[in-house]
Enzyme design. Structure first.
Site, PDB file in Angstrom:
ATOM      1  N   SER A   9     -46.829   9.563 -45.764  1.00 39.56           N
ATOM      2  CA  SER A   9     -47.308   8.677 -46.823  1.00 39.56           C
ATOM      3  C   SER A   9     -48.565   9.268 -47.449  1.00 39.56           C
ATOM      4  CB  SER A   9     -47.618   7.288 -46.260  1.00 39.56           C
ATOM      5  OG  SER A   9     -48.801   7.305 -45.491  1.00 39.56           O
TER       6      SER A   9
ATOM      7  N   CYS B 150     -48.956  -5.775 -33.313  1.00 38.61           N
ATOM      8  CA  CYS B 150     -48.690  -6.509 -34.552  1.00 38.61           C
ATOM      9  C   CYS B 150     -47.804  -7.718 -34.292  1.00 38.61           C
ATOM     10  CB  CYS B 150     -48.035  -5.590 -35.574  1.00 38.61           C
ATOM     11  SG  CYS B 150     -46.476  -4.925 -35.000  1.00 38.61           S
TER      12      CYS B 150
ATOM     13  N   THR C 297     -45.957   1.593 -52.404  1.00 44.94           N
ATOM     14  CA  THR C 297     -44.813   0.686 -52.471  1.00 44.94           C
ATOM     15  C   THR C 297     -45.275  -0.761 -52.543  1.00 44.94           C
ATOM     16  OG1 THR C 297     -43.392   2.219 -51.249  1.00 44.94           O
ATOM     17  CG2 THR C 297     -42.741  -0.096 -51.255  1.00 44.94           C
ATOM     18  N   ARG C 298     -46.279  -1.106 -51.766  1.00 46.79           N
ATOM     19  CA  ARG C 298     -46.780  -2.482 -51.766  1.00 46.79           C
ATOM     20  C   ARG C 298     -47.387  -2.843 -53.123  1.00 46.79           C
ATOM     21  NH1 ARG C 298     -49.286  -3.282 -45.650  1.00 46.79           N
ATOM     22  NH2 ARG C 298     -47.683  -2.064 -44.604  1.00 46.79           N
TER      23      ARG C 298
ATOM     24  N   LYS D 270     -55.745   1.271 -36.332  1.00 46.34           N
ATOM     25  CA  LYS D 270     -55.090  -0.023 -36.141  1.00 46.34           C
ATOM     26  C   LYS D 270     -53.586   0.111 -35.950  1.00 46.34           C
ATOM     27  CE  LYS D 270     -54.731  -1.277 -41.069  1.00 46.34           C
ATOM     28  NZ  LYS D 270     -53.271  -1.385 -41.167  1.00 46.34           N
ATOM     29  N   ASP D 271     -53.018   1.306 -36.246  1.00 40.99           N
ATOM     30  CA  ASP D 271     -51.597   1.548 -36.012  1.00 40.99           C
ATOM     31  C   ASP D 271     -51.314   2.123 -34.631  1.00 40.99           C
ATOM     32  OD1 ASP D 271     -50.924   0.680 -38.556  1.00 40.99           O
ATOM     33  OD2 ASP D 271     -51.031   2.684 -39.429  1.00 40.99           O
TER      34      ASP D 271
ATOM     35  N   ARG E  33     -51.858 -11.589 -38.353  1.00 39.01           N
ATOM     36  CA  ARG E  33     -53.262 -12.021 -38.319  1.00 39.01           C
ATOM     37  C   ARG E  33     -53.665 -12.607 -39.678  1.00 39.01           C
ATOM     38  NH1 ARG E  33     -57.516  -9.559 -40.563  1.00 39.01           N
ATOM     39  NH2 ARG E  33     -56.232  -7.728 -41.004  1.00 39.01           N
ATOM     40  N   ARG E  34     -53.383 -11.855 -40.756  1.00 39.36           N
ATOM     41  CA  ARG E  34     -53.718 -12.349 -42.093  1.00 39.36           C
ATOM     42  C   ARG E  34     -52.919 -13.609 -42.410  1.00 39.36           C
ATOM     43  NH1 ARG E  34     -52.982  -6.318 -44.208  1.00 39.36           N
ATOM     44  NH2 ARG E  34     -55.073  -5.476 -43.798  1.00 39.36           N
TER      45      ARG E  34
ATOM     46  N   ARG F  12     -43.779  -4.963 -46.679  1.00 39.09           N
ATOM     47  CA  ARG F  12     -43.706  -3.707 -45.945  1.00 39.09           C
ATOM     48  C   ARG F  12     -43.702  -2.534 -46.919  1.00 39.09           C
ATOM     49  NH1 ARG F  12     -41.416  -2.808 -41.357  1.00 39.09           N
ATOM     50  NH2 ARG F  12     -42.504  -0.831 -41.672  1.00 39.09           N
TER      51      ARG F  12
END
Length: 325
Positions: free
Chosen positions: A26, A255, A167-168, A96-97, A144-145, A162
């Site tokens: 990405s 997650c 893309t988002r 965080k991943d 979480r959000r 996703r």
């Protein structure tokens, strides 16, 4: 990879001749890999540093929420295999991943200085969550959000979002969402700060463990790499995110549960906050602790105890039931 010896004064210093960095393909992941490459090139100008771009299972599965298909490890497994097979020396990740417990044989060699850890509000029509009308659709990939937004704005619809960052943003521009919530760090790193309409403060949306930080993973037996990468480690960021990950690890953090942990370090002192919630935001446990920054594991345990005293276990039981529905 091979190393060479350089004489510095009376010391013989071993430096790498070639390093291969494994990265997701990405745009954001490649930016992060290139950032680490440039940092290493400044440290070891004679080293040949290459980037091996890879597609992970997490990049391929875009039609389901991560909480339904296996979690954070989907973004790192292929990179770890590349290191095991000798195709790469190190892997660069958004921290965080990275799963809270690494597979046996792997270690985090360095945590780089943190970017902005906050969540960002992105919309083409509205300036904040407060402006969104009833029924407006908000996109996020994070339970979480979802929990925190649902608790404050029950009149909004939260739908999964996703894909990589571009893309988002395209889905927002196509009108699929009235607004989306993204990590501010990624937008800033890619020069997309102008897309941010506003920031959600930690008081409004407590960040995920490790959000905004980058990590370098290696095979645990590579003492040479551990030494070469040590100069990239940022002490206060490392202390903060290790405290956060300690909290998350206690509750099986991934997650798959709405959990937040965020630490700030000032001098020798740390302020650590945490949150556990149900996905619908109907139940939330929150706590905070203060202490000495280099006692991050103890502070993480202290915060976990404070959350447990607010029935975190009961909240997580409800959480798991809601996710499996």
């Amino acid at each position: 990879m091979p190393a060479s010896d350089q004489v510095t004064g009376n010391l013989i210093v071993t430096t790498p001749e070639k390093l291969i960095i494994a990265s997701r393909e990405s745009r954001l992941a490649m930016w992060q890999a290139e950032y680490v490459r440039d940092k290493l090139a400044a440290l070891y100008p004679a080293c040949d540093i290459q980037i091996l771009g890879m597609t992970t299972r997490g990049d391929q599965i875009l039609d389901r929420a991560l909480s339904k298909v296996g979690g954070k490890g989907l973004f790192v497994k292929e990179l770890e295999v590349a290191m095991l097979e000798g195709q790469a020396d190190l892997a660069v990740h958004s921290l965080k991943d990275v799963p809270m417990d690494l597979p046996e044989g792997f270690a985090l060699a360095a945590i780089l200085e943190r970017e902005d850890p906050r969540d960002a509000f992105v919309s083409n029509q509205f300036s904040s969550l407060d402006e969104l009308p009833a029924g407006a659709v908000v996109g996020t990939s994070s339970l979480r959000r979802q929990a925190l937004i649902s608790a404050r704005f029950p009149h909004l619809q939260i739908r999964p979002l996703r894909g990589n960052l571009d893309t988002r943003l395209r889905k927002l521009d196509d009108g699929d969402y009235a607004a989306i919530i993204l990590a501010a760090a990624g937008l800033k790193r890619l020069g997309l700060s102008e897309r941010i309409r506003g920031f959600l403060s930690p008081e409004q949306s407590l960040p995920a463990a490790g959000q905004g930080a980058m990590a370098i993973e290696i095979s645990a037996h590579r003492a040479d790499l551990m030494s070469w990468l040590a100069p990239l480690n940022h002490l206060s960021t490392s202390q903060a995110v290790n405290a956060e990950r300690s909290v998350s690890r206690t509750f099986g953090g991934s997650c798959q549960i709405p959990l937040a942990a965020y630490a700030t370090v000032s001098g020798s002192q740390m302020h650590l906050r945490g949150m556990v919630a149900t996905p619908d935001g109907s139940r939330i446990a929150q706590a905070e602790v203060h202490g000495v920054a280099d006692q991050f594991e103890a502070l993480g345990a202290q915060l976990a105890d404070a959350l447990s005293a607010q029935d975190a276990a009961g909240i997580l039981a409800v959480c798991k039931a809601q996710i499996t529905e």
